[in-house]
Every structure is written in C-alpha cells, then in structure tokens.
Scaffold this motif. Structure first.
Motif, PDB file in Angstrom:
ATOM      1  N   UNK A 135      42.612  33.555  43.028  1.00 36.43           N
ATOM      2  CA  UNK A 135      42.178  32.770  44.147  1.00 36.43           C
ATOM      3  C   UNK A 135      42.324  32.565  46.097  1.00 36.43           C
ATOM      4  N   UNK A 136      43.508  32.725  46.229  1.00 35.62           N
ATOM      5  CA  UNK A 136      43.537  33.021  47.357  1.00 35.62           C
ATOM      6  C   UNK A 136      42.723  34.297  47.945  1.00 35.62           C
ATOM      7  N   UNK A 137      42.508  35.059  47.457  1.00 37.79           N
ATOM      8  CA  UNK A 137      41.497  36.079  48.113  1.00 37.79           C
ATOM      9  C   UNK A 137      40.287  36.218  48.344  1.00 37.79           C
ATOM     10  N   UNK A 138      39.435  35.321  47.488  1.00 41.01           N
ATOM     11  CA  UNK A 138      38.338  34.573  47.458  1.00 41.01           C
ATOM     12  C   UNK A 138      37.144  34.438  48.496  1.00 41.01           C
ATOM     13  N   UNK A 139      36.295  35.478  49.088  1.00 48.47           N
ATOM     14  CA  UNK A 139      35.767  34.240  49.402  1.00 48.47           C
ATOM     15  C   UNK A 139      35.231  33.067  49.199  1.00 48.47           C
ATOM     16  N   UNK A 140      35.578  31.820  49.780  1.00 47.30           N
ATOM     17  CA  UNK A 140      34.956  30.814  49.483  1.00 47.30           C
ATOM     18  C   UNK A 140      34.339  30.140  50.516  1.00 47.30           C
ATOM     19  N   UNK A 141      32.698  29.116  50.724  1.00 50.36           N
ATOM     20  CA  UNK A 141      32.565  29.635  49.044  1.00 50.36           C
ATOM     21  C   UNK A 141      31.531  30.614  49.210  1.00 50.36           C
ATOM     22  N   UNK A 142      31.248  31.065  47.888  1.00 48.25           N
ATOM     23  CA  UNK A 142      30.117  32.321  47.426  1.00 48.25           C
ATOM     24  C   UNK A 142      30.589  33.014  46.601  1.00 48.25           C
ATOM     25  N   UNK A 143      31.956  33.213  46.103  1.00 45.05           N
ATOM     26  CA  UNK A 143      32.543  34.316  45.557  1.00 45.05           C
ATOM     27  C   UNK A 143      32.094  34.064  44.101  1.00 45.05           C
ATOM     28  N   UNK A 144      32.042  35.070  43.307  1.00 45.15           N
ATOM     29  CA  UNK A 144      31.580  35.187  42.351  1.00 45.15           C
ATOM     30  C   UNK A 144      33.214  36.120  40.825  1.00 45.15           C
ATOM     31  N   UNK A 145      32.919  35.259  39.847  1.00 42.61           N
ATOM     32  CA  UNK A 145      33.894  36.379  39.680  1.00 42.61           C
ATOM     33  C   UNK A 145      33.820  36.391  37.914  1.00 42.61           C
ATOM     34  N   UNK A 146      33.352  37.265  36.949  1.00 45.80           N
ATOM     35  CA  UNK A 146      33.699  37.906  35.559  1.00 45.80           C
ATOM     36  C   UNK A 146      35.013  38.235  35.197  1.00 45.80           C
ATOM     37  N   UNK A 147      34.762  37.515  34.228  1.00 44.75           N
ATOM     38  CA  UNK A 147      36.415  37.971  33.338  1.00 44.75           C
ATOM     39  C   UNK A 147      35.082  38.254  31.781  1.00 44.75           C
ATOM     40  N   UNK A 148      35.999  40.349  31.203  1.00 45.87           N
ATOM     41  CA  UNK A 148      35.033  40.863  30.547  1.00 45.87           C
ATOM     42  C   UNK A 148      36.315  40.006  28.654  1.00 45.87           C
ATOM     43  N   UNK A 149      35.144  40.074  28.132  1.00 43.77           N
ATOM     44  CA  UNK A 149      35.385  39.602  26.915  1.00 43.77           C
ATOM     45  C   UNK A 149      34.930  40.457  25.957  1.00 43.77           C
ATOM     46  N   UNK A 150      34.957  39.742  24.400  1.00 46.72           N
ATOM     47  CA  UNK A 150      34.957  40.748  23.528  1.00 46.72           C
ATOM     48  C   UNK A 150      33.929  39.723  22.178  1.00 46.72           C
ATOM     49  N   UNK A 151      33.638  40.034  21.503  1.00 53.60           N
ATOM     50  CA  UNK A 151      33.045  40.175  20.596  1.00 53.60           C
ATOM     51  C   UNK A 151      34.329  39.432  19.706  1.00 53.60           C
ATOM     52  N   UNK A 152      35.302  39.307  19.970  1.00 52.68           N
ATOM     53  CA  UNK A 152      36.276  39.202  18.496  1.00 52.68           C
ATOM     54  C   UNK A 152      36.468  37.808  19.818  1.00 52.68           C
ATOM     55  N   UNK A 153      36.176  37.207  20.288  1.00 54.96           N
ATOM     56  CA  UNK A 153      36.431  36.271  20.672  1.00 54.96           C
ATOM     57  C   UNK A 153      35.895  35.061  19.986  1.00 54.96           C
ATOM     58  N   UNK A 154      34.885  35.357  19.383  1.00 62.00           N
ATOM     59  CA  UNK A 154      34.479  34.353  18.458  1.00 62.00           C
ATOM     60  C   UNK A 154      33.739  34.681  16.945  1.00 62.00           C
TER      61      UNK A 154
END
Ligand code: HXC
Ligand code: NAP
Length: 272
Positions: free
Chosen positions: A130-149
C-alpha cells in the motif's frame, strides 16, 4: 509493442510473476509499454523471466523474495520502486502453491505451507504494498482460483486460501477506495500449459475432459488472463473495484463439480 492497451510509462509489479499465468500477465504489460518488475523465490527463474521481458523490448527487472516472509516482501517493494523510479501504478499479486492431497494425508506443515503462500502471502503483499502504490489511481489485482467458490476434494487447503484471497480483495476495495486505489480479483479457469493444470490434471485425457466441460470448449490461454488484467487496469475501468472476475469460458457457471470430481478420482488413483 502491441497496441491493444496503452500502459506506456506505467509502473507494474507482478509478485509471483516469473512463470505461468502471472508471467503471461507481466509479458502483456511489457508488450503494452509498461516498466515491469517481477518477483519470486528462485533466483534463476527471476533472471530468466527478466531476460524474456527485456527481449520483448520492455524496461524490466526482478527481485527475489518469498511472500511468506514479510521483511522480504517489504524489501522487494523498496527495490522494485527504486528500479521503477517511482511508485507502482499496477500491482499484481499471484504467488501460489498447490499440490493435490486429501486433508487426512496432509501434515500440519503441508496445510500451513499453502495457507502461508496463498493467503498470508496476499496479506503481506497488500500490507507492505500500500505504501508504494501511486495514490490516487493505482490498480491492484489478486489472482484467485475457481476453488475459492467450488469445493474440490484434494484441494481443501487451496479452497480455503483462495476464498480468503477473494475476501481480502473485496474488503480492501472498501478500505482503499477513499485513497483512489482499486482492488479486484481475477479467477482464471483451467489454463493450458501451466504448473497448476499439470498438478491437478496430469494426463492428456483428463485435460481434454476438462476442456470439454468448459462452455466455450477449450482451455484458457495466457493471453486470455493477460487481456483481462489489461482491461481491469485500464483507465477506462476506473469505476470497477471489488470485483471477483472469473475468466474461464463460463466454467464456473456450470458448477464444474462433475469434472472436478473426475479430476479428484483420477488423483486418488495416482497417489501412493
Ligand atoms: C502431501 C505434501 C505434498 C503432497 C508437499 N507436501 N507436497 N503433502 N501431499 N503432494 C508437504 C511436504 O511434505 C511438507 O510437509 C510441506 O508440504 C511443505 O513442503 P515443502 O516442499 O517443504 O515446501 P516448499 O519448498 O515451501 O514448497 C511449497 C509447495 C510447492 C506448495 C509444497 O509445491 C511449491 O513451491 N509450489 C509452487 C508452485 C505451484 O504449486 N504452482 C501451482 C499453482 S496452481 P512436511 O510435514 O513433510 O514438512 C494453483 C491453482 C490451480 O494454485 C488451479 C487449476 C484449475
Ligand atoms: P506457477 O507457474 O507455478 O506460478 C506461481 C508463481 O508464484 C511462480 O512464479 C513461483 O515462482 C511463484 N511463487 C510460488 N511460491 C512463492 C513464494 N512463496 N513466494 C514468492 N513467489 C512464489 O503456476 P500457475 O499455474 O501459472 O498459477 C499462477 C496463479 O494462477 C496462481 O495464483 C494460481 O493459484 C492461479 N490459478 C492457476 C490456474 C491454472 O490453470 N494453472 C487456475 C486458476 C488459478 P518461484 O517458484 O520462483 O517462487
């Protein structure tokens, strides 16, 4: 450079980005003009990935870190931003571990290892990042999997960890919205030529059965996931946050449980 998207001069950090799906995402952003840093545990994998990104014409670098170790993650962000010459516009968090095993066949350490890489690792990357993200404007994506649901035998550790990852995504979209940071999950379906598919569908017949069970009748390709990441991170998507996005040819809509049962029955037959 591919002109599908324009990420010229954008700073991209892909954690777990040295192979497979996440490297495919890093390559996409490299082709679209971004400066890219990739990170993972193995020095040689990091070096190879950086060389391939440079061969695409990108400004690229790598850092070696284990997401289970918070200090290594913090140091990784510091090194990445030094190389990038500024804060991060796009953060992808996708480090993961997986092996098929029934709960009764897993030691406490086996269970812990996957939870620590997938779930605690995601927390570490989010907390330090978080401290290293450009704010405002940053975009974060976590990679999940179908096993999540979609519950699957042999995958309780991954099911629990990835369900947690998606709740981290959804919660942080609420906490970080006020800072102008968007947080989304991508849920890849079964993707061809990956470590994950090799571990869970270890025969050509089984992979063909999985492909047939997908409504679009094929396995996914790296570019399918890279393009979804590009779409979510584009400025035009600036109102999309908190989304858990399956990119799976409709697989999750089918429930996919019958083919997942088939996969786990096959895994039973090849286990010692
Ligand atoms: C039971 C097992 C096991 C198995 C390992 N362990 N494999 N237990 N069955 N098949 C146990 C070990 O015995 C050990 O417990 C504990 O797990 C940790 O193993 P280590 O090898 O010491 O750990 P480490 O070197 O840290 O490696 C972590 C790992 C490994 C997760 C075990 O597989 C890894 O590094 N994976 C990264 C690559 C990967 O998995 N990519 C695929 C992601 S795909 P003891 O008690 O003996 O110490 C994905 C979703 C795919 O996530 C979805 C497809 C649809
Ligand atoms: P992969 O090639 O094994 O990718 C995993 C990446 O994470 C590698 O770069 C690996 O590099 C890194 N990594 C693993 N443990 C790490 C740790 N402790 N610290 C830092 N980095 C670590 O596997 P993949 O199949 O492409 O999967 C990529 C992502 O997509 C994962 O999040 C997975 O859950 C998800 N996914 C995959 C599929 C599929 O079809 N394959 C489907 C749904 C979701 P090192 O070994 O160098 O650390």
């Amino acid at each position: 450079m591919s002109t599908t998207f324009n990420f010229i001069r954008k700073n991209v950090f892909v954690v777990g980005g040295t192979s497979g799906i996440n490297f495919g995402i890093a390559s996409g952003f490299a082709r679209w003009g971004a400066n890219v840093v990739v990170a993972s545990r193995k020095e040689q994998k990091v070096a190879n990935a950086v060389a391939e990104l440079k061969a695409l014409g990108a400004s690229a670098n790598g850092v070696t870190l284990d997401v289970r170790d918070y200090e290594q993650v913090e140091d990784g962000f510091e090194s990445a931003c030094k190389f990038l010459g500024g804060d991060i516009d796009i953060l992808i968090s996708g480090a993961a571990g997986n092996f098929p095993a029934r709960v009764n066949d897993m030691s406490p350490n086996a269970i812990r290892s996957v939870l620590e890489i997938d779930l605690l690792g995601t927390f570490h990357v989010m907390r330090a990042g978080f401290n290293y993200l450009k704010k405002p404007g940053a975009s974060v994506i976590n990679i999940s999997a179908p096993q999540a649901f979609l519950p699957m035998a042999h995958q309780a550790h991954v099911c629990a960890a990835k369900a947690g990852v998606d709740m981290v995504t959804r919660t942080l979209s609420m906490e970080w919205g006020q800072d102008g940071v968007r947080v989304n999950s991508i849920v890849p379906g079964p993707i061809a030529g990956t470590e994950g598919m090799d571990r869970l569908s270890p025969t050509p017949d089984l992979q063909a059965a999985v492909a047939k069970s997908v409504p679009l009748k094929r396995l996914g390709e790296f570019h399918d996931i890279a393009h979804a990441a590009g779409m979510l991170c584009a400025e035009e998507s600036s109102y999309i946050s908190g989304v858990v996005l399956p990119v799976d040819g409709g697989w999750s809509q089918t429930g996919a449980t019958s083919v997942m049962d088939k996969m786990s029955r096959m895994l039973d037959t090849i286990k010692p």
